[in-house]
Design a protein around this motif. Sequence first.
Motif, PDB file in Angstrom:
ATOM      1  N   ILE A 109     122.675  21.711 -16.149  1.00 14.20           N
ATOM      2  CA  ILE A 109     121.396  21.039 -16.422  1.00 14.20           C
ATOM      3  C   ILE A 109     120.272  21.729 -15.639  1.00 14.20           C
ATOM      4  N   CYS A 110     120.552  22.067 -14.375  1.00 12.03           N
ATOM      5  CA  CYS A 110     119.524  22.749 -13.576  1.00 12.03           C
ATOM      6  C   CYS A 110     119.165  24.092 -14.202  1.00 12.03           C
ATOM      7  N   LYS A 111     120.177  24.766 -14.732  1.00 13.98           N
ATOM      8  CA  LYS A 111     119.938  26.089 -15.333  1.00 13.98           C
ATOM      9  C   LYS A 111     119.090  26.006 -16.596  1.00 13.98           C
ATOM     10  N   ALA A 112     119.142  24.839 -17.276  1.00  5.99           N
ATOM     11  CA  ALA A 112     118.374  24.690 -18.517  1.00  5.99           C
ATOM     12  C   ALA A 112     116.868  24.616 -18.236  1.00  5.99           C
ATOM     13  N   LEU A 113     116.513  24.248 -17.020  1.00  2.19           N
ATOM     14  CA  LEU A 113     115.099  24.040 -16.689  1.00  2.19           C
ATOM     15  C   LEU A 113     114.349  25.372 -16.550  1.00  2.19           C
ATOM     16  N   ASP A 114     113.144  25.414 -17.106  1.00  2.00           N
ATOM     17  CA  ASP A 114     112.275  26.585 -16.959  1.00  2.00           C
ATOM     18  C   ASP A 114     111.870  26.712 -15.478  1.00  2.00           C
ATOM     19  N   PRO A 115     112.184  27.853 -14.839  1.00  2.00           N
ATOM     20  CA  PRO A 115     111.867  28.002 -13.420  1.00  2.00           C
ATOM     21  C   PRO A 115     110.398  27.746 -13.095  1.00  2.00           C
ATOM     22  N   LYS A 116     109.511  27.960 -14.063  1.00  2.00           N
ATOM     23  CA  LYS A 116     108.083  27.726 -13.812  1.00  2.00           C
ATOM     24  C   LYS A 116     107.786  26.248 -13.565  1.00  2.00           C
ATOM     25  N   VAL A 122     115.553  23.691  -7.975  1.00  2.00           N
ATOM     26  CA  VAL A 122     116.970  23.554  -8.335  1.00  2.00           C
ATOM     27  C   VAL A 122     117.498  24.722  -9.173  1.00  2.00           C
ATOM     28  N   THR A 123     116.589  25.558  -9.695  1.00  2.00           N
ATOM     29  CA  THR A 123     117.067  26.641 -10.562  1.00  2.00           C
ATOM     30  C   THR A 123     117.528  27.831  -9.728  1.00  2.00           C
ATOM     31  N   ASP A 124     118.327  28.682 -10.366  1.00  2.00           N
ATOM     32  CA  ASP A 124     118.825  29.871  -9.660  1.00  2.00           C
ATOM     33  C   ASP A 124     117.662  30.746  -9.187  1.00  2.00           C
ATOM     34  N   ARG A 125     116.606  30.782  -9.982  1.00  2.00           N
ATOM     35  CA  ARG A 125     115.471  31.625  -9.612  1.00  2.00           C
ATOM     36  C   ARG A 125     114.796  31.126  -8.325  1.00  2.00           C
ATOM     37  N   SER A 126     114.624  29.816  -8.227  1.00  2.00           N
ATOM     38  CA  SER A 126     114.035  29.249  -7.006  1.00  2.00           C
ATOM     39  C   SER A 126     114.943  29.527  -5.814  1.00  2.00           C
ATOM     40  N   LEU A 127     116.248  29.337  -6.016  1.00  2.00           N
ATOM     41  CA  LEU A 127     117.184  29.540  -4.901  1.00  2.00           C
ATOM     42  C   LEU A 127     117.222  31.012  -4.497  1.00  2.00           C
ATOM     43  N   ALA A 128     117.141  31.900  -5.488  1.00  2.00           N
ATOM     44  CA  ALA A 128     117.112  33.332  -5.172  1.00  2.00           C
ATOM     45  C   ALA A 128     115.873  33.676  -4.362  1.00  2.00           C
ATOM     46  N   GLY A 129     114.769  33.041  -4.706  1.00  2.00           N
ATOM     47  CA  GLY A 129     113.518  33.268  -3.975  1.00  2.00           C
ATOM     48  C   GLY A 129     113.670  32.890  -2.508  1.00  2.00           C
ATOM     49  N   ILE A 130     114.426  31.833  -2.255  1.00  2.00           N
ATOM     50  CA  ILE A 130     114.630  31.402  -0.868  1.00  2.00           C
ATOM     51  C   ILE A 130     115.556  32.379  -0.144  1.00  2.00           C
ATOM     52  N   ILE A 131     116.601  32.809  -0.820  1.00  2.00           N
ATOM     53  CA  ILE A 131     117.529  33.758  -0.182  1.00  2.00           C
ATOM     54  C   ILE A 131     116.815  35.066   0.147  1.00  2.00           C
ATOM     55  N   LYS A 132     115.980  35.526  -0.803  1.00  2.00           N
ATOM     56  CA  LYS A 132     115.303  36.819  -0.600  1.00  2.00           C
ATOM     57  C   LYS A 132     114.000  36.677   0.168  1.00  2.00           C
ATOM     58  N   ASN A 133     113.599  35.429   0.465  1.00  2.00           N
ATOM     59  CA  ASN A 133     112.321  35.161   1.119  1.00  2.00           C
ATOM     60  C   ASN A 133     111.163  35.795   0.343  1.00  2.00           C
ATOM     61  N   GLU A 134     111.203  35.545  -0.973  1.00  2.00           N
ATOM     62  CA  GLU A 134     110.133  36.033  -1.849  1.00  2.00           C
ATOM     63  C   GLU A 134     109.504  34.815  -2.513  1.00  2.00           C
ATOM     64  N   ARG A 167     125.277  21.399   4.718  1.00  2.00           N
ATOM     65  CA  ARG A 167     125.120  22.699   4.030  1.00  2.00           C
ATOM     66  C   ARG A 167     125.005  22.515   2.524  1.00  2.00           C
ATOM     67  N   SER A 168     124.424  21.372   2.082  1.00  2.00           N
ATOM     68  CA  SER A 168     124.274  21.152   0.640  1.00  2.00           C
ATOM     69  C   SER A 168     123.192  22.082   0.093  1.00  2.00           C
ATOM     70  N   LEU A 169     123.241  22.235  -1.246  1.00  2.00           N
ATOM     71  CA  LEU A 169     122.262  23.108  -1.910  1.00  2.00           C
ATOM     72  C   LEU A 169     120.884  22.446  -1.965  1.00  2.00           C
ATOM     73  N   VAL A 170     120.845  21.128  -1.777  1.00  2.00           N
ATOM     74  CA  VAL A 170     119.570  20.403  -1.837  1.00  2.00           C
ATOM     75  C   VAL A 170     118.826  20.450  -0.498  1.00  2.00           C
TER      76      VAL A 170
END
Length: 282
Positions: A109-116, A122-134, A167-170
Motif C-alpha cells: 500500500i505504501c508503494k502505491a502512493l505517489d512519493p510527491k 512511507v514510500t521507498d523514495r522518502s526512505l531512500a532520501g533519509i538513508i542518502k541524506n538527500e 528500530r521501527s521504520l516509522v
Amino acid sequence: LRANDLKGGEVAKAMESALAPRITALKNRRMIPTLAIVRVGENPGDVYYQRSAARRCEALGITVEVFAFSESIAEEQLANEILNLNMDERIHGVLILRPLPGHIDDRAICKALDPKKDVDGVTDRSLAGIIKNEPQGFAPCTARACIEILKHFKIEIAGKNIVVIGRSLVVGKPLSLMLTALDATVTVCHTKTKDLPAIARGADILVAAAGRSRMITKEYVREDAVVIDVGINTDENGKLSGDVDYNGVCDAVSAITPVPGGVGTVTTAVLAAQVVEAAERS
Ligand code: NAP
C-alpha cells in the motif's frame, strides 16, 4: 532538581506561525493545501489521531478530506483508492493511518502512493532520501517531530551521544539516520539489546520509542540527560502513558517531553508543514 518540560505545544505554535504566510501565499495562487487521511476500520487510536490532525490542519487553513474504509477492504481495492488519490489534483498530501489490518500488505500500500504526496515518509523514495541524506520525499512526521523539539529548545545534537530505543521504520530507524546526518553518535537499541539500562545511561539524549508503557525508569537515565518520549500507550488502567515513567524520572534528568503534550503534539504540526511543502512543490 526538576527537569525542564519540553512542551510540544510551544514547538507546534512556532512551527504553525511560520506556516501561516506560506499558506496565504498558496491561497493567493488559488491553491488550498489539501490533505487526504486514509483510514481502514475504526481503531480508536486512528480515529483520535485523525480528528486531532484534522482539527489542527483546518485551524491553519489546510483542507482535510477523510477517506474511511471498512476493516474488510481488499488489498487491491485499497491500492486502487491510493492510485485515485495520486491522480486527484486537489490532493497534495496523503496520510495512511497504520498499522493496516493483517490481511493487507502494508508495504504494498505504501508503494502505491505517489512519493510527491508522501507527507508521512512511507514510500521507498522518502526512505531512500533519509538513508542518502538527500532532500527527496518527506521524513516520517514523528521522527522529524523529535528533531524539531531538540532544535526549538536549542539542544545541541552534533557530537552528542544519542540512544534511540526502537528500530521501527516509522520512528526508530529513520530518526537514528536523521540524527546521524546531524552529526550525533547514535546507538540504536531493540528487544535483543543486552543491558539496556547501562547503554541508556550513556546517553546525552535518550529517545524512547519502544511502545512499552513507562519502561524507562530512573535506572535508565543520567542526571544531565535530555529525554524524548515518543511512546503513546495505554497503561494497565486504560490511561494514556508514554514509554517513560515521567514521575519517576523527571527529577533525575535535565529535560523531558511530557505525554500527552510532547512529541505527539509536534507530529501534527510537522504533518501540516509537510502538506504545505507538498503543495508548494506541486
Ligand atoms: P513498533 O513498530 O512496535 O516498534 C517498537 C520498537 O521498539 C521495536 O524496534 C522493538 O524492538 C523495540 N522494543 C520494544 N520493546 C522493547 C524493549 N522492552 N526493550 C528495547 N526495545 C524494545 O512501534 P512504533 O510504531 O515504532 O512506535 C513506538 C511507540 O511510539 C509506540 O508507543 C507508538 O504508539 C508511539 N508512536 C507515537 C507517535 C507520535 O506521534 N508521538 C507516532 C508513532 C508512534 P524489536 O525490533 O526487537 O522488536
